[in-house]
Design an enzyme around this catalytic site. Structure first.
Site, PDB file in Angstrom:
ATOM      1  CB  SER A  92      -0.947   0.006   1.198  1.00 46.98           C
ATOM      2  OG  SER A  92      -0.219  -0.111   2.407  1.00 46.98           O
ATOM      3  N   GLY A 111      -2.038  -4.171   0.915  1.00 41.32           N
ATOM      4  CA  GLY A 111      -2.184  -5.385   1.717  1.00 41.32           C
ATOM      5  C   GLY A 111      -1.251  -6.509   1.322  1.00 41.32           C
ATOM      6  CG  ASN A 146       0.740  -5.396   4.381  1.00 39.59           C
ATOM      7  OD1 ASN A 146       0.086  -4.759   5.202  1.00 39.59           O
ATOM      8  ND2 ASN A 146       0.941  -4.957   3.149  1.00 39.59           N
ATOM      9  CG  ASP A 160      -3.606   4.828   8.056  1.00 37.76           C
ATOM     10  OD1 ASP A 160      -2.648   5.622   8.081  1.00 37.76           O
ATOM     11  OD2 ASP A 160      -3.847   4.094   7.067  1.00 37.76           O
ATOM     12  CG  HIS A 209      -1.393   3.690   4.532  1.00 38.12           C
ATOM     13  ND1 HIS A 209      -2.278   3.111   5.432  1.00 38.12           N
ATOM     14  CD2 HIS A 209      -0.873   2.681   3.802  1.00 38.12           C
ATOM     15  CE1 HIS A 209      -2.271   1.798   5.234  1.00 38.12           C
ATOM     16  NE2 HIS A 209      -1.437   1.514   4.247  1.00 38.12           N
TER      17      HIS A 209
END
Length: 190
Positions: A23, A56, A85, A166, A169
Site C-alpha cells: 500500500s 495489503g 504486511n 491511520d 500511510h
C-alpha cells in the site's frame, strides 16, 4: 519534418522499471495521479515505470505475482518494497527472508537489477522482533550483493503533516518527498 521533431520521435525509452510493493507504493488513500510512483514517472520520462504494487500485499503474495510481472514487463530494474504486511501480521523473520530470497533469485534469473527497500515494523512490536525483522534486509543485501535502500518512511512517519489519519500511510503531501528520495537510489542501481 524538423530536426527537433525527428529527435523527439526517435528518443529511446530505457528498459522498464517495476515497482513491487504494498500500500505504501500503491497510493493507498491518495489519488493514484498524486502517488509517488506516478510522480516518479513524470520525473523520469525516459523510463517506463510499471507499478505492480497492491495494498495489503505480503512477500508471499508478491512472490506469487512476480513471475507473470517479470514475463510481461521485462524490467531492467525491480524495486522491491515488501514486508510491512508480513510484520503487521506477525510473520517470522525466517518466513520474510525465505520469500524475499525467492523474489531476489527470480528477479536475478530474469537478468534484472534489484533494489531492495528496507522495511521497518512499528516499535510496539518490541525491540527484539524489530531488530530481527530489520536485519533480514541487511543480510539479504550482503548475501546477494544488491543495493539496500533505507526505508523511505523513516522521515515521513514522524511528521504528522505527511501522514493519513491511520498513522501508517503517507498522505498526498508526502508523495513528492518519497519520489525525490527514491529516484537517486534507482539511478544509483541502474
Amino acid at each position: 519534418m524538423s530536426l527537433a521533431a525527428i529527435l523527439s520521435c526517435s528518443q529511446v525509452i530505457a528498459a522498464p522499471i517495476l515497482i513491487l510493493g504494498d500500500s505504501l507504493s500503491a497510493s493507498y488513500g491518495v489519488d493514484e495521479d498524486q502517488g509517488w510512483v506516478n510522480l516518479m514517472r513524470k520525473k523520469m520520462p525516459q523510463h517506463e515505470i510499471v507499478n505492480g504494487s497492491v495494498s495489503g500485499e505480503t512477500t508471499a503474495g508478491g512472490l506469487r505475482r512476480l513471475p507473470a510481472l517479470l514475463d510481461s514487463v521485462k524490467p531492467e530494474l525491480v524495486l522491491v518494497e515488501l514486508g510491512g504486511n508480513d510484520g503487521l501480521r506477525g510473520f517470522t523473520p525466517q518466513q520474510l527472508k525465505e520469500n524475499l530470497t525467492k523474489i531476489i533469485t527470480l528477479t536475478k534469473a530474469q537478468g534484472s537489477q534489484l533494489l531492495l527497500s528496507e522495511i521497518m515494523v512499528p516499535p510496539n512490536y518490541g525491540p527484539r522482533y524489530a531488530k530481527m525483522f530489520n536485519q533480514v534486509y541487511a543480510d539479504l543485501a550482503a548475501e546477494h550483493q544488491i543495493t539496500l535502500m533505507p526505508f523511505f518512511m523513516t522521515k515521513i512517519a514522524i511528521n504528522p503533516d505527511f501522514m493519513q489519519r491511520d498513522g501508517i500511510h503517507p498522505n498526498a503531501a508526502a508523495q513528492n518527498d518519497i519520489a525525490e528520495f527514491v529516484i537517486p537510489w534507482i539511478e544509483k542501481t541502474l
